[in-house]
Design a protein around this motif. Structure first.
Motif: not given
Lengths: 319, 177
Positions: B52-55, B17, B146, B49-50, B76-81
Protein backbone atom coordinates in the motif's frame (compact mmCIF):
# COMPACT_ATOMS: atom_id res chain seq x y z
CA UNK A 1 -34.81 51.47 5.11
CA UNK A 2 -34.36 52.95 8.59
CA UNK A 3 -31.06 53.49 10.33
CA UNK A 4 -31.42 50.55 12.75
CA UNK A 5 -31.52 47.89 10.00
CA UNK A 6 -28.59 49.52 8.20
CA UNK A 7 -26.57 49.41 11.42
CA UNK A 8 -27.68 45.81 11.96
CA UNK A 9 -26.64 44.82 8.43
CA UNK A 10 -23.31 46.59 8.87
CA UNK A 11 -22.58 44.83 12.16
CA UNK A 12 -23.56 41.46 10.66
CA UNK A 13 -21.21 42.19 7.77
CA UNK A 14 -18.42 43.09 10.17
CA UNK A 15 -19.08 39.89 12.13
CA UNK A 16 -18.88 37.81 8.96
CA UNK A 17 -15.68 39.56 7.93
CA UNK A 18 -14.23 38.97 11.40
CA UNK A 19 -15.05 35.26 11.20
CA UNK A 20 -13.51 35.08 7.73
CA UNK A 21 -10.29 36.75 8.90
CA UNK A 22 -10.13 34.43 11.92
CA UNK A 23 -10.57 31.35 9.70
CA UNK A 24 -7.85 32.57 7.35
CA UNK A 25 -5.50 33.23 10.27
CA UNK A 26 -6.08 29.74 11.67
CA UNK A 27 -5.48 28.21 8.23
CA UNK A 28 -2.25 30.14 7.66
CA UNK A 29 -1.06 29.25 11.15
CA UNK A 30 -1.77 25.53 10.79
CA UNK A 31 -0.15 25.33 7.33
CA UNK A 32 2.91 27.13 8.69
CA UNK A 33 3.17 24.76 11.65
CA UNK A 34 2.81 21.63 9.49
CA UNK A 35 5.47 23.05 7.13
CA UNK A 36 7.89 23.53 10.04
CA UNK A 37 7.08 20.02 11.28
CA UNK A 38 7.89 18.58 7.84
CA UNK A 39 11.16 20.50 7.91
CA UNK A 40 11.96 18.83 11.25
CA UNK A 41 11.31 15.45 9.66
CA UNK A 42 13.71 16.40 6.86
CA UNK A 43 16.35 17.16 9.48
CA UNK A 44 15.68 13.72 10.96
CA UNK A 45 16.27 11.97 7.63
CA UNK A 46 19.48 13.90 6.99
CA UNK A 47 20.70 13.48 10.57
CA UNK A 48 20.24 9.72 10.73
CA UNK A 49 21.86 9.39 7.29
CA UNK A 50 24.94 11.30 8.48
CA UNK A 51 25.15 9.14 11.60
CA UNK A 52 25.14 6.06 9.36
CA UNK A 53 27.92 7.61 7.24
CA UNK A 54 25.64 8.24 4.25
CA UNK A 55 24.96 11.40 2.24
CA UNK A 56 21.24 11.20 2.88
CA UNK A 57 18.26 12.75 1.09
CA UNK A 58 17.90 16.52 0.61
CA UNK A 59 16.43 18.30 3.61
CA UNK A 60 13.19 19.07 1.72
CA UNK A 61 12.56 15.36 1.02
CA UNK A 62 9.39 15.18 3.23
CA UNK A 63 7.72 17.93 1.15
CA UNK A 64 8.41 15.90 -2.01
CA UNK A 65 7.04 12.78 -0.31
CA UNK A 66 3.84 14.57 0.73
CA UNK A 67 3.28 15.97 -2.78
CA UNK A 68 3.78 12.53 -4.27
CA UNK A 69 1.52 10.77 -1.76
CA UNK A 70 -1.30 13.30 -2.08
CA UNK A 71 -1.20 12.95 -5.88
CA UNK A 72 -1.67 9.17 -5.82
CA UNK A 73 -4.81 7.30 -6.73
CA UNK A 74 -6.18 4.93 -4.14
CA UNK A 75 -6.22 1.28 -5.14
CA UNK A 76 -8.90 0.02 -2.77
CA UNK A 77 -12.09 1.51 -1.39
CA UNK A 78 -12.22 1.76 2.36
CA UNK A 79 -15.23 1.93 4.62
CA UNK A 80 -16.37 5.16 6.25
CA UNK A 81 -14.97 4.33 9.71
CA UNK A 82 -11.52 4.26 8.12
CA UNK A 83 -12.04 7.73 6.63
CA UNK A 84 -13.48 9.04 9.91
CA UNK A 85 -10.52 7.68 11.89
CA UNK A 86 -8.01 9.23 9.50
CA UNK A 87 -9.71 12.65 9.67
CA UNK A 88 -9.97 12.44 13.46
CA UNK A 89 -6.33 11.46 13.73
CA UNK A 90 -5.30 14.40 11.57
CA UNK A 91 -7.60 16.87 13.35
CA UNK A 92 -6.46 16.07 16.91
CA UNK A 93 -2.92 17.50 16.75
CA UNK A 94 -4.15 20.46 14.65
CA UNK A 95 -6.53 21.54 17.43
CA UNK A 96 -3.80 20.93 19.99
CA UNK A 97 -1.49 23.25 18.02
CA UNK A 98 -3.95 26.13 18.48
CA UNK A 99 -3.31 26.15 22.23
CA UNK A 100 0.44 26.67 21.94
CA UNK A 101 1.92 30.20 22.25
CA UNK A 102 3.10 29.80 18.64
CA UNK A 103 -0.31 31.03 17.50
CA UNK A 104 0.57 34.66 18.32
CA UNK A 105 2.77 34.49 15.19
CA UNK A 106 -0.39 35.31 13.17
CA UNK A 107 -2.02 37.42 15.89
CA UNK A 108 -4.23 34.77 17.50
CA UNK A 109 -4.45 34.34 21.25
CA UNK A 110 -6.06 30.94 21.79
CA UNK A 111 -3.06 29.99 23.89
CA UNK A 112 -4.32 32.06 26.80
CA UNK A 113 -7.42 29.82 26.94
CA UNK A 114 -5.75 26.41 27.08
CA UNK A 115 -5.51 24.56 30.36
CA UNK A 116 -3.90 21.28 31.26
CA UNK A 117 -7.05 19.15 31.35
CA UNK A 118 -8.16 20.27 27.88
CA UNK A 119 -4.67 19.64 26.50
CA UNK A 120 -4.45 16.15 27.97
CA UNK A 121 -7.78 15.24 26.41
CA UNK A 122 -6.80 16.64 23.02
CA UNK A 123 -3.39 14.94 23.07
CA UNK A 124 -4.93 11.46 22.80
CA UNK A 125 -7.47 12.31 20.05
CA UNK A 126 -4.88 11.96 17.27
CA UNK A 127 -3.45 8.57 18.24
CA UNK A 128 -6.94 7.23 19.03
CA UNK A 129 -8.23 8.34 15.62
CA UNK A 130 -5.48 6.51 13.79
CA UNK A 131 -5.93 3.50 16.07
CA UNK A 132 -9.61 3.45 15.04
CA UNK A 133 -8.70 3.61 11.36
CA UNK A 134 -6.00 0.97 11.66
CA UNK A 135 -8.23 -1.43 13.59
CA UNK A 136 -10.90 -1.56 10.84
CA UNK A 137 -8.26 -2.44 8.24
CA UNK A 138 -8.11 -6.13 7.40
CA UNK A 139 -4.39 -6.62 8.07
CA UNK A 140 -3.49 -8.44 11.30
CA UNK A 141 -0.30 -6.36 11.55
CA UNK A 142 -2.54 -3.31 11.91
CA UNK A 143 -4.31 -4.81 14.90
CA UNK A 144 -0.97 -5.70 16.53
CA UNK A 145 0.28 -2.17 15.89
CA UNK A 146 -2.85 -0.68 17.48
CA UNK A 147 -2.46 -2.90 20.54
CA UNK A 148 1.15 -1.84 20.91
CA UNK A 149 0.37 1.86 20.34
CA UNK A 150 -2.34 1.90 23.00
CA UNK A 151 -0.28 0.02 25.59
CA UNK A 152 2.69 2.31 24.86
CA UNK A 153 0.40 5.29 25.34
CA UNK A 154 -0.43 3.97 28.77
CA UNK A 155 3.30 3.58 29.37
CA UNK A 156 4.56 7.04 28.42
CA UNK A 157 1.60 9.09 29.63
CA UNK A 158 2.24 8.16 33.26
CA UNK A 159 5.76 9.65 33.66
CA UNK A 160 4.82 12.57 31.39
CA UNK A 161 1.77 13.49 33.44
CA UNK A 162 3.58 12.99 36.77
CA UNK A 163 6.27 15.38 35.56
CA UNK A 164 3.69 17.94 34.47
CA UNK A 165 1.83 17.59 37.79
CA UNK A 166 5.03 18.53 39.63
CA UNK A 167 5.16 21.77 37.61
CA UNK A 168 1.48 22.40 38.36
CA UNK A 169 2.12 21.85 42.07
CA UNK A 170 5.05 24.26 41.99
CA UNK A 171 3.28 27.06 40.09
CA UNK A 172 -0.20 26.53 41.50
CA UNK A 173 -1.94 26.92 38.14
CA UNK A 174 -3.11 24.69 35.28
CA UNK A 175 -3.23 27.50 32.70
CA UNK A 176 -0.49 26.92 30.13
CA UNK A 177 0.44 30.56 29.55
CA UNK A 178 0.78 31.19 33.30
CA UNK A 179 3.11 28.19 33.63
CA UNK A 180 5.20 29.61 30.79
CA UNK A 181 5.15 33.11 32.32
CA UNK A 182 6.45 31.72 35.65
CA UNK A 183 9.76 30.89 33.92
CA UNK A 184 12.34 33.02 32.17
CA UNK A 185 12.52 32.87 28.38
CA UNK A 186 16.24 32.75 27.63
CA UNK A 187 17.99 32.22 30.97
CA UNK A 188 18.26 28.43 31.55
CA UNK A 189 18.52 28.93 35.32
CA UNK A 190 14.97 30.27 35.23
CA UNK A 191 13.58 27.18 33.44
CA UNK A 192 11.78 24.49 35.36
CA UNK A 193 14.12 21.98 33.71
CA UNK A 194 17.11 23.23 35.73
CA UNK A 195 15.49 23.88 39.11
CA UNK A 196 15.77 21.49 42.03
CA UNK A 197 13.68 19.33 42.60
CA UNK A 198 11.75 19.91 39.35
CA UNK A 199 14.72 18.62 37.36
CA UNK A 200 13.75 15.09 38.47
CA UNK A 201 10.22 15.57 37.14
CA UNK A 202 11.65 17.04 33.94
CA UNK A 203 13.94 14.05 33.33
CA UNK A 204 11.08 11.61 33.90
CA UNK A 205 8.82 13.55 31.54
CA UNK A 206 11.61 13.83 28.97
CA UNK A 207 11.97 10.05 28.78
CA UNK A 208 8.18 9.88 28.47
CA UNK A 209 8.42 12.39 25.61
CA UNK A 210 10.68 10.01 23.70
CA UNK A 211 7.88 7.45 23.88
CA UNK A 212 5.29 10.06 22.92
CA UNK A 213 7.26 10.91 19.77
CA UNK A 214 7.61 7.14 19.18
CA UNK A 215 11.31 7.47 18.52
CA UNK A 216 13.64 4.63 19.37
CA UNK A 217 13.87 2.87 21.78
CA UNK A 218 10.06 3.28 22.02
CA UNK A 219 9.18 2.66 18.39
CA UNK A 220 7.20 -0.57 18.84
CA UNK A 221 3.95 0.57 17.23
CA UNK A 222 5.49 1.11 13.77
CA UNK A 223 8.43 -1.36 13.77
CA UNK A 224 8.70 -1.72 9.96
CA UNK A 225 10.91 -4.82 9.95
CA UNK A 226 8.90 -6.64 12.53
CA UNK A 227 5.17 -6.03 12.02
CA UNK A 228 5.11 -4.40 8.57
CA UNK A 229 4.91 -0.80 9.86
CA UNK A 230 2.13 -1.63 12.37
CA UNK A 231 -0.60 1.01 12.55
CA UNK A 232 0.40 2.35 9.12
CA UNK A 233 0.11 -0.99 7.36
CA UNK A 234 -3.22 -0.27 5.63
CA UNK A 235 -2.37 3.37 4.93
CA UNK A 236 -1.33 4.07 1.38
CA UNK A 237 -1.43 6.92 -1.09
CA UNK A 238 -3.39 9.92 0.17
CA UNK A 239 -4.04 8.32 3.58
CA UNK A 240 -0.31 7.96 4.13
CA UNK A 241 0.21 11.57 3.03
CA UNK A 242 -2.32 12.62 5.64
CA UNK A 243 -0.49 10.52 8.21
CA UNK A 244 2.80 12.27 7.37
CA UNK A 245 1.12 15.66 7.84
CA UNK A 246 -0.35 14.42 11.14
CA UNK A 247 3.08 13.28 12.24
CA UNK A 248 4.48 16.74 11.42
CA UNK A 249 1.70 18.49 13.34
CA UNK A 250 1.98 16.25 16.38
CA UNK A 251 5.77 16.70 16.48
CA UNK A 252 5.23 20.44 16.85
CA UNK A 253 2.41 19.99 19.38
CA UNK A 254 4.16 17.48 21.65
CA UNK A 255 7.56 19.15 21.64
CA UNK A 256 5.88 22.55 22.10
CA UNK A 257 3.97 21.25 25.10
CA UNK A 258 7.16 20.03 26.75
CA UNK A 259 8.87 23.34 25.93
CA UNK A 260 6.05 25.27 27.66
CA UNK A 261 6.16 23.23 30.83
CA UNK A 262 9.91 22.86 31.29
CA UNK A 263 11.74 25.34 29.03
CA UNK A 264 9.56 28.46 29.45
CA UNK A 265 8.37 28.75 25.82
CA UNK A 266 6.44 32.04 25.63
CA UNK A 267 6.91 33.70 22.23
CA UNK A 268 6.79 32.05 18.78
CA UNK A 269 10.49 32.56 18.10
CA UNK A 270 11.82 31.00 21.29
CA UNK A 271 9.24 28.18 21.12
CA UNK A 272 10.43 27.20 17.64
CA UNK A 273 14.10 27.31 18.71
CA UNK A 274 13.38 25.18 21.78
CA UNK A 275 11.38 22.71 19.66
CA UNK A 276 14.41 22.35 17.36
CA UNK A 277 16.75 21.73 20.31
CA UNK A 278 14.41 19.16 21.87
CA UNK A 279 14.00 17.38 18.54
CA UNK A 280 17.75 17.20 17.93
CA UNK A 281 18.15 15.60 21.38
CA UNK A 282 15.35 13.11 20.63
CA UNK A 283 16.76 12.06 17.24
CA UNK A 284 20.30 11.78 18.63
CA UNK A 285 19.04 9.05 20.92
CA UNK A 286 16.95 7.60 18.09
CA UNK A 287 19.98 7.34 15.80
CA UNK A 288 22.11 5.21 18.11
CA UNK A 289 19.61 3.08 20.05
CA UNK A 290 17.80 -0.11 19.14
CA UNK A 291 14.21 -0.99 19.84
CA UNK A 292 12.88 -2.52 23.05
CA UNK A 293 10.45 -5.41 22.93
CA UNK A 294 6.92 -4.15 23.76
CA UNK A 295 6.90 -5.79 27.20
CA UNK A 296 10.39 -4.49 28.00
CA UNK A 297 9.45 -0.96 26.90
CA UNK A 298 6.38 -0.96 29.09
CA UNK A 299 8.34 -2.12 32.13
CA UNK A 300 11.12 0.40 31.46
CA UNK A 301 8.65 3.27 31.12
CA UNK A 302 6.74 2.39 34.27
CA UNK A 303 9.92 1.80 36.26
CA UNK A 304 12.68 4.39 35.78
CA UNK A 305 11.08 7.56 34.38
CA UNK A 306 8.00 7.03 36.54
CA UNK A 307 10.04 6.61 39.72
CA UNK A 308 12.17 9.66 38.91
CA UNK A 309 9.14 11.80 38.04
CA UNK A 310 7.27 10.62 41.13
CA UNK A 311 10.26 11.51 43.30
CA UNK A 312 10.31 14.97 41.72
CA UNK A 313 6.59 15.39 42.36
CA UNK A 314 6.87 14.28 46.03
CA UNK A 315 9.89 16.52 46.69
CA UNK A 316 8.05 19.46 45.08
CA UNK A 317 4.92 18.94 47.15
CA UNK A 318 6.41 18.02 50.54
CA UNK A 319 9.84 19.67 50.62
CA UNK B 1 -1.98 22.65 -15.80
CA UNK B 2 0.75 21.01 -17.85
CA UNK B 3 3.41 22.63 -15.66
CA UNK B 4 1.58 21.42 -12.58
CA UNK B 5 1.55 17.83 -13.88
CA UNK B 6 5.23 18.15 -14.73
CA UNK B 7 5.93 19.23 -11.15
CA UNK B 8 4.02 16.23 -9.81
CA UNK B 9 5.94 13.90 -12.14
CA UNK B 10 9.16 15.44 -10.84
CA UNK B 11 8.05 14.87 -7.23
CA UNK B 12 7.13 11.26 -8.06
CA UNK B 13 10.51 10.65 -9.62
CA UNK B 14 12.35 11.96 -6.56
CA UNK B 15 10.39 9.96 -4.01
CA UNK B 16 10.29 6.36 -5.21
CA UNK B 17 9.40 3.97 -2.41
CA UNK B 18 10.02 0.36 -3.22
CA UNK B 19 8.62 -2.98 -2.24
CA UNK B 20 11.23 -5.68 -2.60
CA UNK B 21 9.68 -8.97 -3.63
CA UNK B 22 12.81 -10.93 -2.96
CA UNK B 23 11.99 -14.37 -4.29
CA UNK B 24 15.56 -15.39 -4.97
CA UNK B 25 19.13 -14.24 -4.64
CA UNK B 26 18.39 -10.64 -5.66
CA UNK B 27 17.87 -9.62 -2.06
CA UNK B 28 21.62 -9.96 -1.58
CA UNK B 29 22.38 -7.09 -3.94
CA UNK B 30 20.01 -4.57 -2.34
CA UNK B 31 21.81 -3.79 0.97
CA UNK B 32 25.00 -2.56 -0.80
CA UNK B 33 22.85 -0.14 -2.80
CA UNK B 34 21.11 0.99 0.37
CA UNK B 35 24.04 1.50 2.72
CA UNK B 36 26.80 4.08 2.76
CA UNK B 37 28.66 2.94 -0.35
CA UNK B 38 25.92 3.78 -2.87
CA UNK B 39 23.20 5.27 -0.61
CA UNK B 40 20.02 5.17 -2.69
CA UNK B 41 18.25 7.46 -0.20
CA UNK B 42 20.13 10.34 -1.88
CA UNK B 43 17.49 10.07 -4.61
CA UNK B 44 14.61 9.69 -2.15
CA UNK B 45 14.43 5.93 -2.71
CA UNK B 46 13.43 4.00 0.41
CA UNK B 47 12.37 0.44 1.17
CA UNK B 48 8.75 0.17 2.35
CA UNK B 49 7.09 -2.54 4.37
CA UNK B 50 3.76 -2.99 2.59
CA UNK B 51 2.41 -2.78 -0.99
CA UNK B 52 0.00 0.00 0.00
CA UNK B 53 2.89 2.37 0.70
CA UNK B 54 5.06 1.40 -2.25
CA UNK B 55 5.50 2.93 -5.72
CA UNK B 56 7.68 0.32 -7.35
CA UNK B 57 7.80 -3.44 -6.87
CA UNK B 58 11.11 -5.15 -7.55
CA UNK B 59 10.83 -8.79 -8.53
CA UNK B 60 14.34 -9.90 -7.72
CA UNK B 61 14.66 -13.55 -8.56
CA UNK B 62 12.90 -16.53 -10.11
CA UNK B 63 9.09 -16.48 -10.32
CA UNK B 64 7.24 -19.70 -9.60
CA UNK B 65 3.56 -20.34 -10.21
CA UNK B 66 3.00 -20.05 -6.49
CA UNK B 67 4.89 -16.78 -5.97
CA UNK B 68 3.37 -15.22 -9.10
CA UNK B 69 -0.02 -15.23 -7.37
CA UNK B 70 1.47 -13.25 -4.50
CA UNK B 71 3.18 -10.85 -6.88
CA UNK B 72 -0.08 -10.16 -8.71
CA UNK B 73 -1.86 -9.76 -5.39
CA UNK B 74 0.77 -7.27 -4.15
CA UNK B 75 0.84 -5.38 -7.46
CA UNK B 76 -2.92 -4.91 -7.51
CA UNK B 77 -2.89 -3.56 -3.95
CA UNK B 78 -0.44 -0.80 -4.78
CA UNK B 79 -1.97 2.62 -5.41
CA UNK B 80 -1.38 3.95 -8.94
CA UNK B 81 0.89 5.27 -10.40
CA UNK B 82 2.99 2.17 -9.80
CA UNK B 83 5.89 0.51 -11.54
CA UNK B 84 7.32 -2.96 -11.78
CA UNK B 85 10.96 -3.84 -12.34
CA UNK B 86 12.07 -7.30 -13.47
CA UNK B 87 15.43 -7.64 -11.80
CA UNK B 88 17.88 -10.30 -12.92
CA UNK B 89 17.59 -12.86 -15.71
CA UNK B 90 15.05 -15.14 -13.99
CA UNK B 91 11.95 -12.94 -14.38
CA UNK B 92 13.08 -11.99 -17.92
CA UNK B 93 13.63 -15.40 -19.51
CA UNK B 94 13.85 -17.98 -16.75
CA UNK B 95 17.61 -17.71 -16.18
CA UNK B 96 19.19 -20.88 -14.87
CA UNK B 97 15.74 -22.24 -13.98
CA UNK B 98 14.45 -22.02 -17.56
CA UNK B 99 13.54 -25.74 -17.78
CA UNK B 100 12.04 -26.15 -14.33
CA UNK B 101 8.47 -27.43 -14.11
CA UNK B 102 7.58 -24.88 -11.43
CA UNK B 103 8.97 -21.57 -12.69
CA UNK B 104 7.38 -18.97 -14.92
CA UNK B 105 9.93 -17.93 -17.50
CA UNK B 106 8.47 -14.63 -18.68
CA UNK B 107 6.99 -12.28 -16.09
CA UNK B 108 5.85 -9.73 -18.69
CA UNK B 109 3.15 -12.09 -19.97
CA UNK B 110 1.31 -11.73 -16.68
CA UNK B 111 2.15 -8.23 -15.43
CA UNK B 112 3.36 -5.08 -17.23
CA UNK B 113 7.11 -4.64 -16.70
CA UNK B 114 8.43 -1.07 -16.83
CA UNK B 115 12.14 -1.82 -16.68
CA UNK B 116 14.35 -4.89 -17.12
CA UNK B 117 17.74 -5.30 -15.47
CA UNK B 118 19.72 -8.12 -16.95
CA UNK B 119 22.35 -10.04 -15.00
CA UNK B 120 22.74 -13.00 -12.72
CA UNK B 121 22.68 -11.23 -10.33
CA UNK B 122 22.93 -7.54 -11.29
CA UNK B 123 25.53 -5.92 -9.03
CA UNK B 124 24.90 -2.84 -6.92
CA UNK B 125 26.24 -0.62 -9.72
CA UNK B 126 23.61 -2.05 -12.06
CA UNK B 127 21.00 -1.43 -9.37
CA UNK B 128 21.97 2.23 -9.14
CA UNK B 129 21.86 2.49 -12.95
CA UNK B 130 18.39 0.96 -12.84
CA UNK B 131 17.23 3.48 -10.24
CA UNK B 132 18.56 6.50 -12.13
CA UNK B 133 16.96 5.16 -15.32
CA UNK B 134 13.64 4.71 -13.50
CA UNK B 135 13.89 8.25 -12.09
CA UNK B 136 14.39 9.64 -15.61
CA UNK B 137 11.49 7.61 -16.99
CA UNK B 138 9.13 8.70 -14.21
CA UNK B 139 10.18 12.36 -14.49
CA UNK B 140 9.41 12.33 -18.21
CA UNK B 141 6.16 10.45 -17.62
CA UNK B 142 7.32 7.48 -19.71
CA UNK B 143 6.80 4.71 -17.17
CA UNK B 144 3.16 3.88 -17.92
CA UNK B 145 2.94 0.17 -17.10
CA UNK B 146 0.00 0.65 -14.72
CA UNK B 147 -2.07 2.28 -17.47
CA UNK B 148 -1.09 -0.53 -19.82
CA UNK B 149 -2.33 -3.04 -17.24
CA UNK B 150 -5.70 -1.30 -16.94
CA UNK B 151 -6.03 -0.98 -20.73
CA UNK B 152 -5.02 -4.56 -21.57
CA UNK B 153 -6.46 -6.21 -18.50
CA UNK B 154 -8.30 -8.84 -20.57
CA UNK B 155 -5.00 -9.96 -22.14
CA UNK B 156 -3.13 -10.22 -18.84
CA UNK B 157 -6.05 -11.90 -17.06
CA UNK B 158 -6.37 -14.42 -19.90
CA UNK B 159 -2.67 -15.30 -19.56
CA UNK B 160 -3.03 -15.63 -15.80
CA UNK B 161 -6.08 -17.86 -16.23
CA UNK B 162 -4.22 -20.11 -18.68
CA UNK B 163 -1.38 -20.55 -16.20
CA UNK B 164 -3.34 -21.10 -12.99
CA UNK B 165 -6.37 -22.79 -14.49
CA UNK B 166 -8.79 -20.46 -12.68
CA UNK B 167 -9.44 -16.72 -12.20
CA UNK B 168 -7.70 -14.77 -9.47
CA UNK B 169 -10.52 -12.79 -7.85
CA UNK B 170 -9.65 -9.53 -6.19
CA UNK B 171 -12.50 -7.14 -6.89
CA UNK B 172 -14.64 -8.27 -3.95
CA UNK B 173 -11.75 -8.12 -1.50
CA UNK B 174 -11.13 -11.87 -1.34
CA UNK B 175 -7.95 -13.38 -2.62
CA UNK B 176 -7.48 -16.57 -4.53
CA UNK B 177 -4.32 -17.52 -2.66
Amino acid sequence: MNTATVAGAASAGAKFLGALVLTLKVLVYLILMVAIGLFLMGIYRKFSARVQYRVGPPIWQPYIDVIKLLSKKDAATKNWVFDLGAVMGFGGPLILLLFLPLDSIVGLNFHTKGDLILILYLAVVGPLGFALAASVGASPWGAIGVGRALSMMLGYELPFILGILAVVAKDGTIMLHKVAAAQSIWNPAGWHYFQWPLILAAIGAHIGLQGMLSEKPFEQSVAPHEIGSGIMVEFGGRYLGMMLLMKAASLMAELGLFAIFFLGATTPLDTIIKIFILYIIAISFDAVLGRFRPDQAFVVLWKWPTIIALLGLLLTVFA
Amino acid sequence: MAEWLKLIDKARSRSIWMLMYCTGCGAMEMPPAMTSRFDMERFGIMPMATPRQADVILVTGYVTKKTLKRIIYAYEQMPAPKWLVAHGSCPINGGVYWDSHATVNRLDLFLPVDLYVAGCMPRAEANMKMFTELIDMVAKGEARGWEEYEKNKAYYKENQRKLFGYDLVFTDGRSAL
